[in-house]
Design an enzyme around this catalytic site. Structure first.
Site, PDB file in Angstrom:
ATOM      1  N   HIS A  17       7.143   9.977   0.300  1.00 17.36           N
ATOM      2  CA  HIS A  17       7.982   8.786   0.136  1.00 17.36           C
ATOM      3  C   HIS A  17       9.010   9.040  -0.960  1.00 17.36           C
ATOM      4  CE1 HIS A  17       5.829   7.569  -3.499  1.00 17.36           C
ATOM      5  NE2 HIS A  17       4.674   7.661  -2.851  1.00 17.36           N
ATOM      6  N   HIS A  20       8.149  10.746  -4.304  1.00 22.54           N
ATOM      7  CA  HIS A  20       8.051  12.209  -4.290  1.00 22.54           C
ATOM      8  C   HIS A  20       9.441  12.829  -4.329  1.00 22.54           C
ATOM      9  CE1 HIS A  20       4.143  11.246  -2.057  1.00 22.54           C
ATOM     10  NE2 HIS A  20       3.822  11.609  -3.281  1.00 22.54           N
ATOM     11  N   CYS A 125     -13.102   8.101  -9.499  1.00 27.20           N
ATOM     12  CA  CYS A 125     -12.216   7.462  -8.515  1.00 27.20           C
ATOM     13  C   CYS A 125     -11.795   8.510  -7.487  1.00 27.20           C
ATOM     14  CB  CYS A 125     -10.969   6.874  -9.174  1.00 27.20           C
ATOM     15  SG  CYS A 125      -9.781   6.299  -7.917  1.00 27.20           S
ATOM     16  N   CYS A 128      -7.851   8.914  -7.266  1.00 25.52           N
ATOM     17  CA  CYS A 128      -7.248   9.674  -8.379  1.00 25.52           C
ATOM     18  C   CYS A 128      -7.804  11.096  -8.413  1.00 25.52           C
ATOM     19  CB  CYS A 128      -7.592   9.086  -9.738  1.00 25.52           C
ATOM     20  SG  CYS A 128      -6.941   7.480 -10.127  1.00 25.52           S
ATOM     21  N   CYS A 143     -11.068   1.146 -10.543  1.00 19.72           N
ATOM     22  CA  CYS A 143     -10.038   2.090 -10.997  1.00 19.72           C
ATOM     23  C   CYS A 143      -8.853   1.283 -11.511  1.00 19.72           C
ATOM     24  CB  CYS A 143      -9.611   2.996  -9.853  1.00 19.72           C
ATOM     25  SG  CYS A 143      -8.137   3.946 -10.273  1.00 19.72           S
ATOM     26  N   HIS A 146      -5.840   2.290  -8.982  1.00 18.56           N
ATOM     27  CA  HIS A 146      -5.911   1.944  -7.552  1.00 18.56           C
ATOM     28  C   HIS A 146      -6.608   0.628  -7.261  1.00 18.56           C
ATOM     29  CE1 HIS A 146      -5.179   6.346  -7.389  1.00 18.56           C
ATOM     30  NE2 HIS A 146      -4.357   5.942  -6.456  1.00 18.56           N
ATOM     31  N   LYS A 300       4.420  -0.530  -8.031  1.00 23.41           N
ATOM     32  CA  LYS A 300       4.677   0.895  -7.848  1.00 23.41           C
ATOM     33  C   LYS A 300       4.816   1.198  -6.364  1.00 23.41           C
ATOM     34  CE  LYS A 300       2.618   5.420  -8.139  1.00 23.41           C
ATOM     35  NZ  LYS A 300       1.414   6.213  -8.018  1.00 23.41           N
ATOM     36  N   LYS A 303       1.836   5.149  -1.340  1.00 22.28           N
ATOM     37  CA  LYS A 303       1.361   5.192   0.045  1.00 22.28           C
ATOM     38  C   LYS A 303       0.164   4.270   0.232  1.00 22.28           C
ATOM     39  CE  LYS A 303       0.053   9.660  -1.524  1.00 22.28           C
ATOM     40  NZ  LYS A 303       0.548  10.980  -1.720  1.00 22.28           N
TER      41      LYS A 303
HETATM   42  O1  ME8 Z   1      -0.728  13.260  -8.424  1.00 22.43           O
HETATM   43  N1  ME8 Z   1       7.611   6.731  -8.404  1.00 22.43           N
HETATM   44  O2  ME8 Z   1      -0.031  13.987  -6.357  1.00 22.43           O
HETATM   45  P1  ME8 Z   1       0.709  12.683  -5.779  1.00 22.43           P
HETATM   46  C1  ME8 Z   1       7.805   7.901  -9.042  1.00 22.43           C
HETATM   47  N2  ME8 Z   1      -1.416  16.139  -6.528  1.00 22.43           N
HETATM   48  N3  ME8 Z   1       6.998   8.973  -8.896  1.00 22.43           N
HETATM   49  C2  ME8 Z   1       5.952   8.850  -8.083  1.00 22.43           C
HETATM   50  C3  ME8 Z   1       5.675   7.660  -7.362  1.00 22.43           C
HETATM   51  C4  ME8 Z   1       6.567   6.566  -7.555  1.00 22.43           C
HETATM   52  N4  ME8 Z   1       6.426   5.406  -6.940  1.00 22.43           N
HETATM   53  N5  ME8 Z   1       4.558   7.863  -6.618  1.00 22.43           N
HETATM   54  C5  ME8 Z   1       4.144   9.131  -6.869  1.00 22.43           C
HETATM   55  C6  ME8 Z   1      -0.670  14.095  -7.539  1.00 22.43           C
HETATM   56  N6  ME8 Z   1       4.972   9.710  -7.755  1.00 22.43           N
HETATM   57  C7  ME8 Z   1      -1.299  15.452  -7.757  1.00 22.43           C
HETATM   58  C8  ME8 Z   1      -0.460  16.237  -8.740  1.00 22.43           C
HETATM   59  S1  ME8 Z   1       0.103  18.483 -10.127  1.00 22.43           S
HETATM   60  C9  ME8 Z   1      -0.740  19.848 -10.567  1.00 22.43           C
HETATM   61  C10 ME8 Z   1      -0.986  17.620  -9.052  1.00 22.43           C
HETATM   62  C11 ME8 Z   1       4.848  11.044  -8.362  1.00 22.43           C
HETATM   63  O3  ME8 Z   1       1.165  13.063  -4.429  1.00 22.43           O
HETATM   64  C12 ME8 Z   1       3.570  11.143  -9.198  1.00 22.43           C
HETATM   65  O4  ME8 Z   1       3.755  10.539 -10.451  1.00 22.43           O
HETATM   66  O5  ME8 Z   1      -0.148  11.490  -5.943  1.00 22.43           O
HETATM   67  C13 ME8 Z   1       3.392  12.628  -9.275  1.00 22.43           C
HETATM   68  O6  ME8 Z   1       4.130  13.187 -10.352  1.00 22.43           O
HETATM   69  C14 ME8 Z   1       3.954  13.112  -7.940  1.00 22.43           C
HETATM   70  O7  ME8 Z   1       4.698  12.019  -7.372  1.00 22.43           O
HETATM   71  C15 ME8 Z   1       2.868  13.531  -6.958  1.00 22.43           C
HETATM   72  O8  ME8 Z   1       1.943  12.484  -6.761  1.00 22.43           O
END
Ligand code: ME8
Length: 504
Positions: A17, A20, A125, A128, A143, A146, A300, A303
């Protein structure tokens, strides 16, 4: 000098989304800007494919985790060209080379005496993939992120002796106050450390979807420890036949969201200390993209909440540059900010189509009409040049401080300055008076050169449109050292299609 920048690696349990995309765009702006400065850049992004979030999503969909990741990872891979992101490699943590290298480093941490066997009992969690302390779990054991019920876990684990690194971490924060940026996130990480660190699980014995622990194959590594290592392992195999580790490690910037601060600002430096590897220079923490619900309350974008903007749809309609610009412009980097499809459309029209698009098309049209398509070799207006010429250094300094939206604003001030210059000088009036031909030459040269300089400075945010504009001006070099106004650099110019046409 080498410059290595990374994004967090994204869980592949659902489609990407805008949140990302946001992080990836930020990293791309930095990478492209540093390339303009002649740095030796490596930019890494990728997907996090192990652990409970992925295993649970696969179970829900009735497929194996491997099937799920193989189906979903391409959506993240495909997002990169759609955003016109210039990553040098895309890591998937199911890559065999990553798994082997992660095992090697984690075995080294054990050999260095920082791993022991124990029993974990406490809250967890699954979304997380994080163990929660009693304080985090609160009285109702949910959590805090979440808002789902935490599970009570009791299992045999290998532990990483994190608590032993408490003093070393405090020393790190004392010596390098910009290890975590911006400052308020640094303070948050520091107080977490000062509140007392507990040892953390390094492995899971109740999960099978992960990288096997080489000294005990009944365990897999806890996903965070293996995932964090992606930043290091990728360099060892991103270029077949070459190991880039010596050239690019340690990283200059890990760009992450605020929800994963603890892992990057506490676990990660401690792990690297335990492995006796150099630490990254900065962990750069951005805020969340938020969406308002029908009652105006902000949430926020996520997904699990389902309130997401789809970057594929947005780039289809408006193009990658517009989305890149919007994300970096709308939200002050480092803070949370609301985004919306309507806000995006509004900025597209007022700033991109009107401020920049019209400036470009007017300037080119006037050179064609009044000077037969050749930019006059006149000296640019010195007052204007002084303002425009300040842009490159100002932007570079702001990017060095990781103020990506401040840097874009500094560039945009020059776009507005050029628009005012057109109005002040009214070249269409000068064109009516032959006695003022030299003035008209100066104004057209100033506008064209000014536009060229701005296109170079803005290139990292909008590579495609600035590339088109520079091609029309006949000056395609985007090196930042050329972002100064000079007489006689431009000659014949060519047609320019509308940079930001009305969306379909
Ligand atoms: O946390 N606004 O993965 P992820 C801004 N796999 N950034 C966002 C966001 C939003 N609404 N939603 C998600 C993970 N992000 C782990 C990371 S690193 C070794 C492992 C950002 O898919 C989130 O803050 O849940 C994170 O930096 C990235 O997308 C991946 O989130």
């Amino acid at each position: 000098m080498s410059f290595y920048v990374t994004t967090a690696i994204h869980y592949v349990n659902a489609a990407p989304h805008l949140g990302h995309a946001y992080e990836t765009i930020a990293a791309d702006v930095m990478a492209r800007h540093m390339r303009q400065r002649g740095e030796d850049v490596f930019f890494l992004t990728g997907t996090d494919e192990h652990g409970e979030p992925v295993a649970l999503a696969a179970e829900k969909e009735g497929v194996t985790p491997q099937q799920l990741v193989d189906r979903n990872a391409p959506r993240f891979v495909d997002l990169m060209p759609r955003l016109n992101v210039s990553n040098d490699f895309f890591i998937r943590t199911t890559d065999r080379q990553h798994e082997a290298k992660a095992q090697e480093v984690l075995s080294l941490i054990r050999a260095n005496g920082h791993v022991y066997e124990g029993v974990y009992e406490g809250w967890y969690c699954p979304r997380c993939a994080d163990f929660k302390t009693d304080a985090e779990a609160g009285e109702d054991s949910t959590c805090p992120i979440h808002r789902i019920a935490l599970t009570r876990e009791k299992e045999d684990n290998y532990f990483f002796a994190l608590s032993a690194f408490q003093d070393d971490l405090i020393r790190l924060y004392d010596e390098r106050p910009d290890f975590v940026m911006p400052r308020h996130r640094c303070n948050e990480a520091r107080s977490f450390i000062e509140s007392g660190l507990q040892d953390v699980s390094l492995s899971r014995s109740t999960l099978t979807w992960g990288v096997p622990v080489p000294w005990d194959e009944s365990h897999v590594f806890y996903v965070w420890f293996e995932a964090l290592l992606n930043y290091y392992t990728a360099l060892s195999y991103a270029r077949p036949g070459a190991d880039l580790t010596a050239r690019f490690w340690p990283a200059q910037f890990h760009i992450i969201g605020k929800d994963i601060l603890k892992f990057h600002a506490v676990f990660w430096p401690a792990m690297l200390m335990a492995a006796e590897l150099p630490l990254p220079e900065h962990v750069l923490v951005h805020g969340f993209l938020l969406m308002r619900d029908s009652s105006g309350k902000e949430h926020k974008m996520s997904k699990s909440l389902g309130n997401v903007l789809d970057p594929f749809v947005m780039t289809d309609e408006f193009g990658a540059d517009a989305l890149r610009f919007y994300c970096m412009r709308e939200v002050s980097f480092g803070h949370d900010g609301s985004v919306s499809a309507a806000g995006f459309a509004a900025r597209y029209e007022t700033e991109l189509a009107n401020d920049l698009g019209n400036l470009a098309s007017r300037t080119i049209a006037m050179v064609q009409r009044y000077r037969d398509g050749t930019v006059p070799a006149a000296d640019p207006d010195p007052d204007l040049a002084a303002e425009i010429d300040g842009a490159a250094d100002e932007v570079a300094q702001l990017i060095d401080r990781a103020d990506l939206s401040g840097a874009l604003e500094a560039a945009w001030q020059r776009v507005r300055r050029l628009n005012r210059y057109v109005e002040e000088q009214a070249p269409w009036t000068l064109a009516k008076d032959d006695a003022r031909a030299a003035d008209l030459d100066r104004v057209l040269a100033s506008l064209s050169e000014g536009l060229r300089v701005i296109a170079v400075v803005l290139h990292p945010w909008m590579p495609r449109s600035t590339g088109k504009l520079l091609a029309a001006l006949g000056a395609e070099d985007v090196a930042l050292e050329g972002a100064r106004m000079r007489a006689g650099r431009l000659g014949a110019i060519s047609e320019l299609d509308q940079l930001f046409p009305k969306p379909q």
